[in-house]
Write a protein that holds these residues in place. Structure first.
Motif, PDB file in Angstrom:
ATOM      1  N   MET A  65     -10.696 -11.281   9.194  1.00 13.62           N
ATOM      2  CA  MET A  65      -9.188 -11.307   9.502  1.00 13.62           C
ATOM      3  C   MET A  65      -8.660 -10.156  10.264  1.00 13.62           C
ATOM      4  O   MET A  65      -9.365  -8.972   9.934  1.00 13.62           O
ATOM      5  CB  MET A  65      -8.326 -11.348   8.185  1.00 13.62           C
ATOM      6  N   LEU A  66      -8.299 -10.115  11.217  1.00 20.84           N
ATOM      7  CA  LEU A  66      -7.754  -9.004  11.985  1.00 20.84           C
ATOM      8  C   LEU A  66      -6.449  -8.636  11.440  1.00 20.84           C
ATOM      9  O   LEU A  66      -5.588  -9.330  11.300  1.00 20.84           O
ATOM     10  CB  LEU A  66      -7.540  -9.051  13.533  1.00 20.84           C
ATOM     11  N   GLY A  67      -6.301  -7.362  11.061  1.00 14.79           N
ATOM     12  CA  GLY A  67      -5.002  -6.872  10.566  1.00 14.79           C
ATOM     13  C   GLY A  67      -5.411  -5.610   9.246  1.00 14.79           C
ATOM     14  O   GLY A  67      -6.240  -4.685   9.676  1.00 14.79           O
ATOM     15  N   TRP A  68      -4.499  -5.723   8.381  1.00 13.71           N
ATOM     16  CA  TRP A  68      -4.493  -4.417   7.688  1.00 13.71           C
ATOM     17  C   TRP A  68      -4.400  -4.868   6.211  1.00 13.71           C
ATOM     18  O   TRP A  68      -3.616  -5.751   5.714  1.00 13.71           O
ATOM     19  CB  TRP A  68      -3.143  -3.646   7.653  1.00 13.71           C
ATOM     20  N   TRP A  69      -4.741  -4.060   4.927  1.00 18.94           N
ATOM     21  CA  TRP A  69      -4.537  -4.103   3.807  1.00 18.94           C
ATOM     22  C   TRP A  69      -3.694  -2.962   3.514  1.00 18.94           C
ATOM     23  O   TRP A  69      -3.872  -1.710   3.836  1.00 18.94           O
ATOM     24  CB  TRP A  69      -5.750  -3.854   2.745  1.00 18.94           C
ATOM     25  N   ILE A  70      -2.300  -3.107   3.002  1.00 19.75           N
ATOM     26  CA  ILE A  70      -1.468  -2.261   2.821  1.00 19.75           C
ATOM     27  C   ILE A  70      -1.193  -1.751   1.493  1.00 19.75           C
ATOM     28  O   ILE A  70      -0.854  -2.876   0.545  1.00 19.75           O
ATOM     29  CB  ILE A  70      -0.135  -2.259   3.728  1.00 19.75           C
ATOM     30  N   GLY A  71      -1.249  -0.607   0.848  1.00 14.39           N
ATOM     31  CA  GLY A  71      -1.019  -0.376  -0.539  1.00 14.39           C
ATOM     32  C   GLY A  71      -0.072   0.697  -0.633  1.00 14.39           C
ATOM     33  O   GLY A  71       0.023   1.647   0.102  1.00 14.39           O
ATOM     34  N   ILE A  72       0.946   0.560  -1.525  1.00 15.14           N
ATOM     35  CA  ILE A  72       2.123   1.682  -1.680  1.00 15.14           C
ATOM     36  C   ILE A  72       1.744   2.176  -3.034  1.00 15.14           C
ATOM     37  O   ILE A  72       2.070   1.572  -4.032  1.00 15.14           O
ATOM     38  CB  ILE A  72       3.613   1.102  -1.403  1.00 15.14           C
ATOM     39  N   SER A  73       1.576   3.495  -3.100  1.00 15.65           N
ATOM     40  CA  SER A  73       1.482   4.220  -4.311  1.00 15.65           C
ATOM     41  C   SER A  73       2.385   5.262  -4.669  1.00 15.65           C
ATOM     42  O   SER A  73       2.735   5.971  -3.735  1.00 15.65           O
ATOM     43  CB  SER A  73      -0.131   4.619  -4.193  1.00 15.65           C
ATOM     44  N   THR A  74       2.436   5.507  -6.025  1.00 14.93           N
ATOM     45  CA  THR A  74       3.159   6.733  -6.480  1.00 14.93           C
ATOM     46  C   THR A  74       2.415   7.967  -6.797  1.00 14.93           C
ATOM     47  O   THR A  74       2.889   9.043  -6.742  1.00 14.93           O
ATOM     48  CB  THR A  74       4.089   6.326  -7.974  1.00 14.93           C
ATOM     49  N   GLN A  75       0.984   7.907  -6.375  1.00 17.08           N
ATOM     50  CA  GLN A  75       0.183   8.940  -6.623  1.00 17.08           C
ATOM     51  C   GLN A  75       0.141   9.834  -5.198  1.00 17.08           C
ATOM     52  O   GLN A  75       0.735   9.199  -3.927  1.00 17.08           O
ATOM     53  CB  GLN A  75      -1.344   8.585  -6.770  1.00 17.08           C
ATOM     54  N   THR A  76       0.203  11.089  -5.219  1.00 18.50           N
ATOM     55  CA  THR A  76      -0.031  11.941  -4.039  1.00 18.50           C
ATOM     56  C   THR A  76      -1.185  11.565  -3.221  1.00 18.50           C
ATOM     57  O   THR A  76      -2.201  10.876  -4.021  1.00 18.50           O
ATOM     58  CB  THR A  76       0.117  13.420  -4.206  1.00 18.50           C
ATOM     59  N   PRO A  77      -1.324  11.838  -2.032  1.00 19.30           N
ATOM     60  CA  PRO A  77      -2.685  11.610  -1.266  1.00 19.30           C
ATOM     61  C   PRO A  77      -3.844  12.283  -2.005  1.00 19.30           C
ATOM     62  O   PRO A  77      -4.896  11.674  -2.124  1.00 19.30           O
ATOM     63  CB  PRO A  77      -2.503  12.282  -0.008  1.00 19.30           C
ATOM     64  N   GLU A  78      -3.764  13.539  -2.536  1.00 23.52           N
ATOM     65  CA  GLU A  78      -4.737  13.981  -3.466  1.00 23.52           C
ATOM     66  C   GLU A  78      -5.187  13.429  -4.677  1.00 23.52           C
ATOM     67  O   GLU A  78      -6.369  13.187  -5.097  1.00 23.52           O
ATOM     68  CB  GLU A  78      -4.382  15.587  -3.637  1.00 23.52           C
ATOM     69  N   ARG A 126      11.096  10.089  -4.991  1.00 23.14           N
ATOM     70  CA  ARG A 126       9.758  10.106  -5.194  1.00 23.14           C
ATOM     71  C   ARG A 126       8.926   9.984  -3.933  1.00 23.14           C
ATOM     72  O   ARG A 126       9.146   9.150  -3.187  1.00 23.14           O
ATOM     73  CB  ARG A 126       9.230   8.991  -6.301  1.00 23.14           C
ATOM     74  N   MET A 127       8.163  10.947  -3.406  1.00 22.76           N
ATOM     75  CA  MET A 127       7.131  10.488  -2.437  1.00 22.76           C
ATOM     76  C   MET A 127       6.218   9.509  -2.758  1.00 22.76           C
ATOM     77  O   MET A 127       5.357   9.679  -3.702  1.00 22.76           O
ATOM     78  CB  MET A 127       6.677  12.093  -1.944  1.00 22.76           C
ATOM     79  N   LEU A 128       6.282   8.702  -1.743  1.00 22.03           N
ATOM     80  CA  LEU A 128       4.954   7.624  -2.052  1.00 22.03           C
ATOM     81  C   LEU A 128       3.973   7.911  -0.968  1.00 22.03           C
ATOM     82  O   LEU A 128       3.921   8.276   0.176  1.00 22.03           O
ATOM     83  CB  LEU A 128       5.573   6.427  -1.817  1.00 22.03           C
ATOM     84  N   THR A 129       2.821   7.343  -1.432  1.00 17.99           N
ATOM     85  CA  THR A 129       1.661   7.329  -0.336  1.00 17.99           C
ATOM     86  C   THR A 129       1.314   5.940   0.015  1.00 17.99           C
ATOM     87  O   THR A 129       1.332   4.955  -0.970  1.00 17.99           O
ATOM     88  CB  THR A 129       0.194   8.015  -0.964  1.00 17.99           C
ATOM     89  N   ILE A 130       1.342   5.738   1.293  1.00 19.16           N
ATOM     90  CA  ILE A 130       1.004   4.439   1.951  1.00 19.16           C
ATOM     91  C   ILE A 130      -0.304   4.304   2.451  1.00 19.16           C
ATOM     92  O   ILE A 130      -0.553   4.968   3.528  1.00 19.16           O
ATOM     93  CB  ILE A 130       2.165   3.744   2.871  1.00 19.16           C
ATOM     94  N   ASP A 131      -1.139   3.647   2.002  1.00 23.67           N
ATOM     95  CA  ASP A 131      -2.591   3.538   2.570  1.00 23.67           C
ATOM     96  C   ASP A 131      -2.469   2.171   3.497  1.00 23.67           C
ATOM     97  O   ASP A 131      -2.188   1.006   2.944  1.00 23.67           O
ATOM     98  CB  ASP A 131      -3.582   3.554   1.741  1.00 23.67           C
ATOM     99  N   ALA A 132      -3.117   2.116   4.644  1.00 20.42           N
ATOM    100  CA  ALA A 132      -3.436   0.946   5.575  1.00 20.42           C
ATOM    101  C   ALA A 132      -4.849   0.979   5.939  1.00 20.42           C
ATOM    102  O   ALA A 132      -5.158   1.643   6.603  1.00 20.42           O
ATOM    103  CB  ALA A 132      -2.345   0.971   6.787  1.00 20.42           C
ATOM    104  N   TRP A 133      -5.498   0.057   5.299  1.00 19.65           N
ATOM    105  CA  TRP A 133      -7.029  -0.037   5.647  1.00 19.65           C
ATOM    106  C   TRP A 133      -7.300  -1.131   6.850  1.00 19.65           C
ATOM    107  O   TRP A 133      -6.658  -2.399   6.538  1.00 19.65           O
ATOM    108  CB  TRP A 133      -7.700  -0.428   4.451  1.00 19.65           C
ATOM    109  N   ASP A 134      -7.971  -0.887   7.542  1.00 18.34           N
ATOM    110  CA  ASP A 134      -8.123  -1.771   8.797  1.00 18.34           C
ATOM    111  C   ASP A 134      -9.155  -2.686   8.393  1.00 18.34           C
ATOM    112  O   ASP A 134     -10.323  -2.512   7.781  1.00 18.34           O
ATOM    113  CB  ASP A 134      -8.763  -0.754  10.090  1.00 18.34           C
TER     114      ASP A 134
END
Length: 115
Positions: free
Chosen positions: A1-14, A105-113
């Motif tokens: 699939m061409l696109g993204w896996w997106i996850g929204i987390s309550t953790q900081t990037p660290e 709350r600051m969220l971390t949003i990761d988008a994996w290709d």
């Protein structure tokens, strides 16, 4: 699939980078897979000054944003970028975690290709 896996987390990037798999999963408010235009909502938040792009190489592309700017999008559409032509798959939201998340709350949003 061409696109993204997106996850929204309550953790900081660290915290996200240092956590084990179980802790990372427990901190997720939601995640999904989406087609190529699936980051448009994030780039829109960045353009509006409501999100910061920390990395953009796809492994992952990473953003931070306030919950008050992101969570209403989840409530309105189920997952941002999942309109009729976006092609979202494997949508998993955690309504209890979303409801308990304070707007400041600051969220971390990761988008994996996925390509």
């Amino acid at each position: 699939m061409l696109g993204w896996w997106i996850g929204i987390s309550t953790q900081t990037p660290e915290q996200r980078d240092g956590a084990g798999d179980e802790a990372r999963r427990a901190a997720l408010l939601g995640h999904w897979e989406i087609g190529l235009g699936g980051l448009d909502w994030l780039t829109g938040l960045v353009a509006a000054g409501k999100a910061v792009r920390l990395a953009h190489n796809g492994y992952p592309s990473r953003f931070t944003a306030r919950a008050g700017d992101v969570l209403p999008l989840l409530a309105a559409t189920g997952a941002p970028g999942t309109g009729p032509t976006a092609g979202a798959f494997l949508l998993e939201l955690h309504p209890d975690r979303i409801a308990a998340c304070p707007a400041d709350r600051m969220l971390t949003i990761d988008a994996w290709d996925l390509s």
